[in-house]
Enzyme design. Structure first.
Site, PDB file in Angstrom:
ATOM      1  N   LYS A  97       0.810  -1.231   0.000  1.00 35.01           N
ATOM      2  CA  LYS A  97       0.000   0.000   0.000  1.00 35.01           C
ATOM      3  C   LYS A  97       0.840   1.277   0.000  1.00 35.01           C
ATOM      4  O   LYS A  97       0.453   2.278  -0.613  1.00 35.01           O
ATOM      5  CB  LYS A  97      -0.961  -0.008   1.191  1.00 35.01           C
ATOM      6  CG  LYS A  97      -2.001  -1.113   1.096  1.00 35.01           C
ATOM      7  CD  LYS A  97      -2.933  -1.131   2.292  1.00 35.01           C
ATOM      8  CE  LYS A  97      -3.894  -2.305   2.184  1.00 35.01           C
ATOM      9  NZ  LYS A  97      -4.934  -2.276   3.203  1.00 35.01           N
ATOM     10  N   GLY A 147       1.902   0.286   8.888  1.00 33.97           N
ATOM     11  CA  GLY A 147       1.910   0.128   7.426  1.00 33.97           C
ATOM     12  C   GLY A 147       0.748   0.875   6.798  1.00 33.97           C
ATOM     13  O   GLY A 147       0.162   1.776   7.416  1.00 33.97           O
ATOM     14  N   ASN A 190       3.858  -0.251  17.299  1.00 34.80           N
ATOM     15  CA  ASN A 190       4.449  -1.015  16.198  1.00 34.80           C
ATOM     16  C   ASN A 190       5.651  -1.799  16.700  1.00 34.80           C
ATOM     17  O   ASN A 190       6.289  -1.406  17.684  1.00 34.80           O
ATOM     18  CB  ASN A 190       4.874  -0.061  15.068  1.00 34.80           C
ATOM     19  CG  ASN A 190       5.131  -0.802  13.768  1.00 34.80           C
ATOM     20  OD1 ASN A 190       4.259  -1.508  13.267  1.00 34.80           O
ATOM     21  ND2 ASN A 190       6.324  -0.652  13.220  1.00 34.80           N
ATOM     22  N   THR A 226       8.565  -2.164  15.336  1.00 32.95           N
ATOM     23  CA  THR A 226       9.729  -1.265  15.326  1.00 32.95           C
ATOM     24  C   THR A 226       9.246   0.132  15.740  1.00 32.95           C
ATOM     25  O   THR A 226       8.429   0.744  15.051  1.00 32.95           O
ATOM     26  CB  THR A 226      10.389  -1.205  13.934  1.00 32.95           C
ATOM     27  OG1 THR A 226       9.372  -1.011  12.954  1.00 32.95           O
ATOM     28  CG2 THR A 226      11.123  -2.477  13.602  1.00 32.95           C
TER      29      THR A 226
END
Length: 331
Positions: free
Chosen positions: A115, A190, A211, A213
Site C-alpha cells: 500500500k 503500514g 508497532n 519497530t
C-alpha cells in the site's frame, strides 16, 4: 505454473488461448495451480471472458487468502459488467505496474505489503490518500493510461468501528462521531495502520501508534499528531479504561491463526476491538476480546466497506450494497 501462473489459466480466454485446463476435483491436478472447472465457471465466469473483457485484480504478497475475486466477479456478473477480477501475487509493485501497463488492465486493489509503495507508482493521488500516505485502490484512466491512486480503507474501517460503538449507545449518526475524545490504539504502521490512524484522528480521537519497530510508529505518530509505543510495551499500557484497539497487522491471519498481537489480560481496558484480518473472520484477538467483554468488529466489515468505493471507481456504477453482504455470507 503454481500461484504465479494462475492468472494465465483464466485470462487465456481474453488473449486468444484456445483452451484452458481445469481439474474435476479440488487438489487432484495434472499441473500445479490448476483451478477446478467449477471455480473457472462459477467464480471467474470463464465463458463470459472475451477480447473486450477488462482485467482487475488484487495485488499482494501473500494474496491467495483474499476473498476479493469471489466478491467482484459475482458483482460484475450480476450487473452484466464485462470484467474479470483475479489474484495477483506481486513481489515488486513498481515493476508489476510497469509490465502490466496496457489498458486491458484497468483497476487494482492493493493489500499487504504494497500500500505504501503503490502510492509512489501513481501518476495522480487523491488528496485523502496523499494525506494518509498509502493507497489501496488504483484505477487506470482509459483516456491517457495514467494511474490514479485512492484510499478506501479509512472509510471502510472507521465506519465499521463507529457502527459498532453506536450499536451500544443509541447515538444518532448526526450527533458527531462516537470516536471523538476516545483513546484509540492502532497496532501497525503500514498502509492500513496509516489509514486507520488518519481516520481516527479526523474523527477527533486521541491516537497512539504501537508497532514492532518503534521508529516506524514514531514516524507515523509525528506525521498525524499522535503518540507512539513499541508493540512490546502495549501489554503494560492502560492509562484509562474504555479505550479502542485496532489491529492492522497480519498477525493472526491464516495459516497462523493461533497468534495474537496483544495479551488477553489487557483487553479488559478496551471497550471495542477491531481486527483488519478477515481470514478467519473471528481471529484469536477478537475471540479473546469478546471474552473480555469488549465489542468486536471484524475485518470482514472493513473489507466490505472499503470495497463499495472500489467497485464504483472500477465500474462507474453505484455499489449495490445489499449484494456485497449477500455474496460474502457464502464465503
Amino acid at each position: 505454473m503454481g500461484e504465479r501462473g494462475f492468472i494465465s489459466r483464466i485470462l487465456c480466454a481474453k488473449f486468444g488461448g484456445y483452451l484452458t485446463f481445469g481439474t474435476l476435483e479440488d487438489g487432484i491436478v495434472s499441473a500445479p495451480g490448476q483451478p477446478t472447472i467449477k471455480d473457472l465457471l462459477n467464480i471467474y465466469n470463464f465463458r463470459l471472458i472475451g477480447p473486450d473483457t477488462k482485467v482487475y485484480g488484487v495485488i499482494g504478497k501473500p494474496v491467495g487468502h483474499s476473498k476479493a475475486p469471489f466478491l467482484f466477479n459475482e458483482l460484475f456478473k450480476s450487473v452484466g459488467f464485462n470484467g474479470v477480477y483475479v489474484h495477483l501475487l506481486v513481489d515488486d509493485v513498481a515493476k508489476f505496474l510497469q509490465a502490466y501497463s496496457s489498458t486491458d488492465f484497468i483497476g487494482f486493489s492493493c493489500t499487504i505489503p504494497h500500500k505504501d509503495a503503490a502510492l509512489k507508482c501513481c501518476d495522480e493521488v487523491d488528496p485523502v490518500a496523499k494525506s494518509i500516505g498509502a493507497v489501496n485502490c488504483i484505477v487506470r484512466k482509459q483516456t491517457d493510461g495514467k494511474l490514479c491512486g485512492f484510499n478506501t480503507d479509512y472509510f471502510g474501517a472507521i465506519s465499521a468501528i463507529e457502527d459498532g460503538l453506536r450499536g451500544t449507545s443509541n447515538t444518532s449518526s448526526t450527533a458527531g462521531s462516537p470516536l471523538a475524545g476516545k483513546l484509540f490504539v492502532v497496532i501497525g504502521a503500514g498502509g492500513a495502520g496509516k489509514a486507520l490512524a488518519y481516520g481516527a484522528k479526523e474523527k477527533g480521537a486521541r491516537v497512539v501508534i504501537a508497532n514492532r519497530t518503534y521508529d516506524r510508529a514514531r514516524e507515523l505518530a509525528d506525521t498525524i499528531g499522535a503518540d507512539a509505543l513499541s508493540l512490546s510495551d502495549l501489554d503494560n499500557f492502560h492509562p484509562e479504561d474504555g479505550m479502542i484497539l485496532g489491529n492492522t497487522t497480519s498477525v493472526g491471519m491464516q495459516p497462523k491463526i493461533g497468534e495474537t498481537p496483544i495479551s488477553k489480560h489487557v483487553l479488559k481496558y478496551y471497550s471495542l476491538v477491531f481486527d483488519a484480518v478477515y481470514t478467519p473472520q473471528i481471529t484469536r484477538l477478537l475471540r479473546e476480546a469478546g471474552e473480555a467483554g469488549a465489542i468486536t468488529v471484524s475485518g470482514l466489515e472493513m473489507f466490505i466497506g472499503q470495497a463499495y468505493e472500489q467497485y464504483e471507481r472500477f465500474t462507474g456504477l453505484p455499489a449495490p450494497k445489499e449484494k456485497f453482504w449477500k455474496i460474502m455470507s457464502k464465503y
